[in-house]
Motif scaffolding. Sequence first.
Motif, PDB file in Angstrom:
ATOM      1  N   UNK A 149       0.191 -23.562  -8.249  1.00 18.58           N
ATOM      2  CA  UNK A 149       0.846 -22.360  -8.782  1.00 18.58           C
ATOM      3  C   UNK A 149      -0.146 -21.200  -8.884  1.00 18.58           C
ATOM      4  N   UNK A 150      -1.376 -21.488  -9.278  1.00 19.53           N
ATOM      5  CA  UNK A 150      -2.393 -20.442  -9.383  1.00 19.53           C
ATOM      6  C   UNK A 150      -2.699 -19.849  -8.007  1.00 19.53           C
ATOM      7  N   UNK A 151      -2.762 -20.705  -6.996  1.00 17.48           N
ATOM      8  CA  UNK A 151      -2.982 -20.207  -5.640  1.00 17.48           C
ATOM      9  C   UNK A 151      -1.814 -19.341  -5.187  1.00 17.48           C
ATOM     10  N   UNK A 152      -0.597 -19.761  -5.533  1.00 20.33           N
ATOM     11  CA  UNK A 152       0.581 -18.984  -5.169  1.00 20.33           C
ATOM     12  C   UNK A 152       0.545 -17.614  -5.842  1.00 20.33           C
ATOM     13  N   UNK A 153       0.146 -17.572  -7.103  1.00 23.74           N
ATOM     14  CA  UNK A 153       0.027 -16.291  -7.802  1.00 23.74           C
ATOM     15  C   UNK A 153      -0.958 -15.384  -7.084  1.00 23.74           C
ATOM     16  N   UNK A 154      -2.085 -15.938  -6.670  1.00 18.08           N
ATOM     17  CA  UNK A 154      -3.088 -15.141  -5.974  1.00 18.08           C
ATOM     18  C   UNK A 154      -2.549 -14.595  -4.658  1.00 18.08           C
ATOM     19  N   UNK A 155      -1.817 -15.424  -3.916  1.00 14.65           N
ATOM     20  CA  UNK A 155      -1.246 -14.970  -2.643  1.00 14.65           C
ATOM     21  C   UNK A 155      -0.213 -13.873  -2.856  1.00 14.65           C
ATOM     22  N   UNK A 156       0.637 -14.052  -3.854  1.00 15.08           N
ATOM     23  CA  UNK A 156       1.653 -13.029  -4.142  1.00 15.08           C
ATOM     24  C   UNK A 156       0.970 -11.739  -4.582  1.00 15.08           C
ATOM     25  N   UNK A 157      -0.057 -11.857  -5.383  1.00 16.20           N
ATOM     26  CA  UNK A 157      -0.800 -10.683  -5.858  1.00 16.20           C
ATOM     27  C   UNK A 157      -1.451  -9.943  -4.681  1.00 16.20           C
ATOM     28  N   UNK A 158      -2.047 -10.702  -3.768  1.00 18.59           N
ATOM     29  CA  UNK A 158      -2.667 -10.079  -2.594  1.00 18.59           C
ATOM     30  C   UNK A 158      -1.609  -9.416  -1.713  1.00 18.59           C
ATOM     31  N   UNK A 159      -0.468 -10.056  -1.547  1.00 21.10           N
ATOM     32  CA  UNK A 159       0.605  -9.477  -0.743  1.00 21.10           C
ATOM     33  C   UNK A 159       1.110  -8.186  -1.380  1.00 21.10           C
ATOM     34  N   UNK A 160       1.271  -8.210  -2.684  1.00 21.23           N
ATOM     35  CA  UNK A 160       1.712  -7.007  -3.407  1.00 21.23           C
ATOM     36  C   UNK A 160       0.701  -5.875  -3.209  1.00 21.23           C
ATOM     37  N   UNK A 161      -0.571  -6.181  -3.398  1.00 21.63           N
ATOM     38  CA  UNK A 161      -1.611  -5.157  -3.250  1.00 21.63           C
ATOM     39  C   UNK A 161      -1.664  -4.607  -1.829  1.00 21.63           C
ATOM     40  N   UNK A 162      -1.487  -5.490  -0.847  1.00 23.97           N
ATOM     41  CA  UNK A 162      -1.490  -5.047   0.546  1.00 23.97           C
ATOM     42  C   UNK A 162      -0.347  -4.066   0.793  1.00 23.97           C
ATOM     43  N   UNK A 163       0.834  -4.414   0.314  1.00 21.81           N
ATOM     44  CA  UNK A 163       1.990  -3.539   0.509  1.00 21.81           C
ATOM     45  C   UNK A 163       1.812  -2.237  -0.277  1.00 21.81           C
ATOM     46  N   UNK A 164       1.336  -2.346  -1.499  1.00 26.40           N
ATOM     47  CA  UNK A 164       1.163  -1.157  -2.340  1.00 26.40           C
ATOM     48  C   UNK A 164       0.111  -0.214  -1.777  1.00 26.40           C
ATOM     49  N   UNK A 165      -0.860  -0.746  -1.035  1.00 32.03           N
ATOM     50  CA  UNK A 165      -1.922   0.089  -0.473  1.00 32.03           C
ATOM     51  C   UNK A 165      -1.410   1.026   0.617  1.00 32.03           C
ATOM     52  N   UNK A 166      -0.188   0.823   1.040  1.00 31.78           N
ATOM     53  CA  UNK A 166       0.403   1.683   2.067  1.00 31.78           C
ATOM     54  C   UNK A 166       0.853   3.025   1.497  1.00 31.78           C
ATOM     55  N   UNK A 167       0.723   3.165   0.193  1.00 30.95           N
ATOM     56  CA  UNK A 167       1.072   4.436  -0.451  1.00 30.95           C
ATOM     57  C   UNK A 167       2.558   4.713  -0.379  1.00 30.95           C
ATOM     58  N   UNK A 168       2.894   5.906   0.087  1.00 34.66           N
ATOM     59  CA  UNK A 168       4.298   6.316   0.145  1.00 34.66           C
ATOM     60  C   UNK A 168       5.106   5.504   1.152  1.00 34.66           C
ATOM     61  N   UNK A 169       4.425   4.882   2.096  1.00 30.10           N
ATOM     62  CA  UNK A 169       5.112   4.093   3.116  1.00 30.10           C
ATOM     63  C   UNK A 169       5.380   2.653   2.661  1.00 30.10           C
ATOM     64  N   UNK A 170       4.956   2.309   1.458  1.00 31.76           N
ATOM     65  CA  UNK A 170       5.165   0.952   0.952  1.00 31.76           C
ATOM     66  C   UNK A 170       6.654   0.670   0.805  1.00 31.76           C
ATOM     67  N   UNK A 171       7.031  -0.524   1.170  1.00 30.81           N
ATOM     68  CA  UNK A 171       8.421  -0.970   1.066  1.00 30.81           C
ATOM     69  C   UNK A 171       8.691  -1.363  -0.386  1.00 30.81           C
ATOM     70  N   UNK A 172       9.490  -0.559  -1.072  1.00 30.87           N
ATOM     71  CA  UNK A 172       9.757  -0.786  -2.493  1.00 30.87           C
ATOM     72  C   UNK A 172      10.500  -2.094  -2.738  1.00 30.87           C
ATOM     73  N   UNK A 173      11.351  -2.486  -1.824  1.00 34.18           N
ATOM     74  CA  UNK A 173      12.052  -3.763  -1.978  1.00 34.18           C
ATOM     75  C   UNK A 173      11.082  -4.937  -1.924  1.00 34.18           C
ATOM     76  N   UNK A 174      10.107  -4.853  -1.005  1.00 37.10           N
ATOM     77  CA  UNK A 174       9.094  -5.908  -0.921  1.00 37.10           C
ATOM     78  C   UNK A 174       8.285  -5.947  -2.214  1.00 37.10           C
ATOM     79  N   UNK A 175       7.903  -4.776  -2.704  1.00 38.52           N
ATOM     80  CA  UNK A 175       7.116  -4.726  -3.934  1.00 38.52           C
ATOM     81  C   UNK A 175       7.880  -5.347  -5.098  1.00 38.52           C
TER      82      UNK A 175
END
Length: 136
Positions: free
Chosen positions: A39-65
């Motif tokens: 579960x801790x590894x899954x949290x880290x992966x989800x967190x990294x995925x969120x950060x990757x998407x959020x780093x796109x700025x205005x182009x970030x997919x809000x549904x994915x976030x």
Amino acid sequence: MELEKLARQLGAAIQEDARYKAFMAARDKNEKDEELNEMMQKIQLVHMSYNHEASKGEEADQEKLQAYEKEFNEVYTQVMANENMRNFEIARNDLDELMKFLTGIISMCACGEDPETCNPTHQCSGNCSSCGSDCH
């Protein structure tokens, strides 16, 4: 260095304290809990995925976030419901309280308080004038 020797003796005494031992035992149980580690590894992966998407700025997919945030919260809730994690959090808080208390005594003594009678259990308001201590 007499102070260094005393600090090392204090460190050894801390490691003999029941709160330290409980913390270490709880940490070991967490490390051996495969389900919790997954579960801790899954949290880290989800967190990294969120950060990757959020780093796109205005182009970030809000549904994915939003989906990542929901998944993170769900897994986090499962992690915190895990018995080993609950016990670890209790033990960590107990050890943290011990360390705050000991650090408080040392800080008060460094400010001139009587080592035999100073009591760091009072709550600091952040306003030094309400305390009466000469240490700022």
